[in-house]
Structure formats: structure tokens, C-alpha cells
Design an enzyme around this catalytic site. Structure first.
Site, PDB file in Angstrom:
ATOM      1  N   ARG A 213       0.862  -1.185   0.000  1.00  0.00           N
ATOM      2  CA  ARG A 213       0.000   0.000   0.000  1.00  0.00           C
ATOM      3  C   ARG A 213       0.901   1.239   0.000  1.00  0.00           C
ATOM      4  O   ARG A 213       1.999   1.233   0.569  1.00  0.00           O
ATOM      5  CB  ARG A 213      -0.884   0.010   1.244  1.00  0.00           C
ATOM      6  N   HIS A 214       0.439   2.294  -0.630  1.00  0.00           N
ATOM      7  CA  HIS A 214       1.194   3.548  -0.712  1.00  0.00           C
ATOM      8  C   HIS A 214       1.524   4.112   0.669  1.00  0.00           C
ATOM      9  O   HIS A 214       0.908   3.747   1.683  1.00  0.00           O
ATOM     10  CB  HIS A 214       0.389   4.591  -1.498  1.00  0.00           C
TER      11      HIS A 214
ATOM     12  N   GLU B 210      -7.559   3.188  -6.682  1.00  0.00           N
ATOM     13  CA  GLU B 210      -8.412   2.988  -5.517  1.00  0.00           C
ATOM     14  C   GLU B 210      -9.879   3.057  -5.915  1.00  0.00           C
ATOM     15  O   GLU B 210     -10.249   3.656  -6.928  1.00  0.00           O
ATOM     16  CB  GLU B 210      -8.078   4.040  -4.440  1.00  0.00           C
TER      17      GLU B 210
ATOM     18  N   HIS C  62      -3.579   0.269  -3.048  1.00  0.00           N
ATOM     19  CA  HIS C  62      -4.371   0.985  -2.049  1.00  0.00           C
ATOM     20  C   HIS C  62      -4.998   0.043  -1.019  1.00  0.00           C
ATOM     21  O   HIS C  62      -5.044  -1.170  -1.206  1.00  0.00           O
ATOM     22  CB  HIS C  62      -5.461   1.782  -2.756  1.00  0.00           C
TER      23      HIS C  62
END
Length: 201
Positions: free
Chosen positions: A13-14, A103, A160
Site C-alpha cells: 500500500r502507498h 483505488e 491501495h
């Protein structure tokens, strides 16, 4: 297609954004990484290179390419991870974008405080106005991961939190589990159709 192909991949995930820090639903709103998020992406790159070296040392398989969401917070994270791998002497990996890794669109909930409606959304009982249903998210997430894994070698998928909930559902794991920012995971199929997740390294 809602069936996830039984091929391993790594997932990240970012890093953190200001909206993450404030507890707001981001969805498709293209919020950039904040300073913490930039640092987290670099730290994730360090963890991933350590995990790669450990895999190489034991004859295991690591990642060979990176596939990212097109949203800035994910693509910037992916770029920083790739740069960190190169800085530690690893080869430059191909970095591509798949729009289906973006996302979920949260519609009217974007920019609003994260509420308690996720369980109903995942179950299909509630979808915010203007938002994607969980089933639609799951279908495109599965399609994107299947495309990423159909080539030889494992990919690192950078995307995401809600999208990973959809992937958890496709892996027959509890879906409504929050994934922390920039914590790299490996996902591997097990006998009988089960999946295992573990943090790296």
C-alpha cells in the site's frame, strides 16, 4: 472475473498522505504523499531489498517487476521503492501502470471522515452515492492482479487499502482488515485454495 489466479505476488500500500493522517476517505481523489509518506516509501524499499537478497541467498524467488496504480500516491511510492532497490545495487525493475489498480471510487464519501459503513459496503448492503460497489472493485482488482501475475516471475503490486480489502475477499480471507501504509507483504497460494500473507522481510 472474480477468481484470483493461484500465483504469488508481493503487495505494498502507498505511503501516508495528509488525508490518511486526518482519517479521511480518499478513494479516487489524487492526494499526494506527505513527508511521512515519502519516508515510509523509502523505508519500504529498504525492507523489500532485504527480502530480495534473503530470497536470492536461499535460492527462493523474489519480485522481478513493479505494477502500480496510476494515482500519484501509489506511483510515487512505487518509484521511490524502485530507486531504493537500485541504490542498494539491485537491477532497475520495469515499472508499469494498470488503471484497474486505482483505488475504489467512494463517491460522496470522499473527503469525509472514515465511518463504520465498510462492513455493509463489503456485504453489498450499502454503496455510497456515486461510488463503486465492492463487487465491481473486487472484479477489477482481481483482473489487474491476474494480468500482473500471468507473466513469468512475481510482481510487486503497489496500490491501495480498499483495493486490498477486495483482494483479501478474493483470497477467501476476512475482507475488512485495515492494511497499514507502506508495509510490504507477500501473498502466496496454499494447497486447497487457501492463501497466506506475511510481512516482509
Amino acid at each position: 472475473m472474480n477468481q484470483l489466479s493461484p500465483r504469488p505476488y508481493w503487495y505494498l500500500r502507498h505511503g501516508q498522505t495528509d488525508w490518511n493522517r486526518a482519517g479521511l476517505s480518499q478513494g479516487r481523489t489524487d492526494v499526494p504523499l506527505n513527508e511521512t509518506g515519502l519516508d515510509q516509501a523509502v523505508a519500504a524499499g529498504q525492507l523489500i531489498q532485504q527480502a530480495l537478497r534473503a530470497a536470492y541467498d536461499t535460492g527462493g524467488a523474489g519480485i522481478v517487476r513493479i505494477v502500480s496504480s496510476p494515482l500519484e500516491r501509489a506511483l510515487r511510492t512505487a518509484s521511490l521503492v524502485r530507486d531504493e532497490l537500485v541504490a542498494h545495487g539491485l537491477p532497475v525493475m520495469a515499472l508499469s501502470v494498470d488503471d484497474d489498480l486505482a483505488e475504489v471510487c467512494f463517491g460522496e464519501q470522499e473527503g469525509q471522515p472514515i465511518g463504520t459503513w465498510y462492513d455493509d459496503w463489503i456485504a453489498g448492503h450499502y454503496t455510497p452515492a456515486g461510488a463503486e460497489s465492492f463487487d465491481v472493485l473486487r472484479a477489477r482488482a482481481v483482473g489487474a492482479v491476474n494480468r500482473a501475475t500471468e507473466q513469468e516471475g512475481q510482481p510487486l503490486i503497489v496500490a491501495h487499502g480498499a483495493l486490498f480489502r477486495a483482494l483479501r475477499a478474493a483470497m477467501a480471507l476476512p475482507a475488512n482488515v485495515r492494511l497499514a501504509n507502506a508495509i510490504p507483504l507477500s501473498a502466496a497460494p496454499e494447497p486447497g485454495g487457501a492463501w497466506s500473507l506475511r510481512e516482509l522481510p
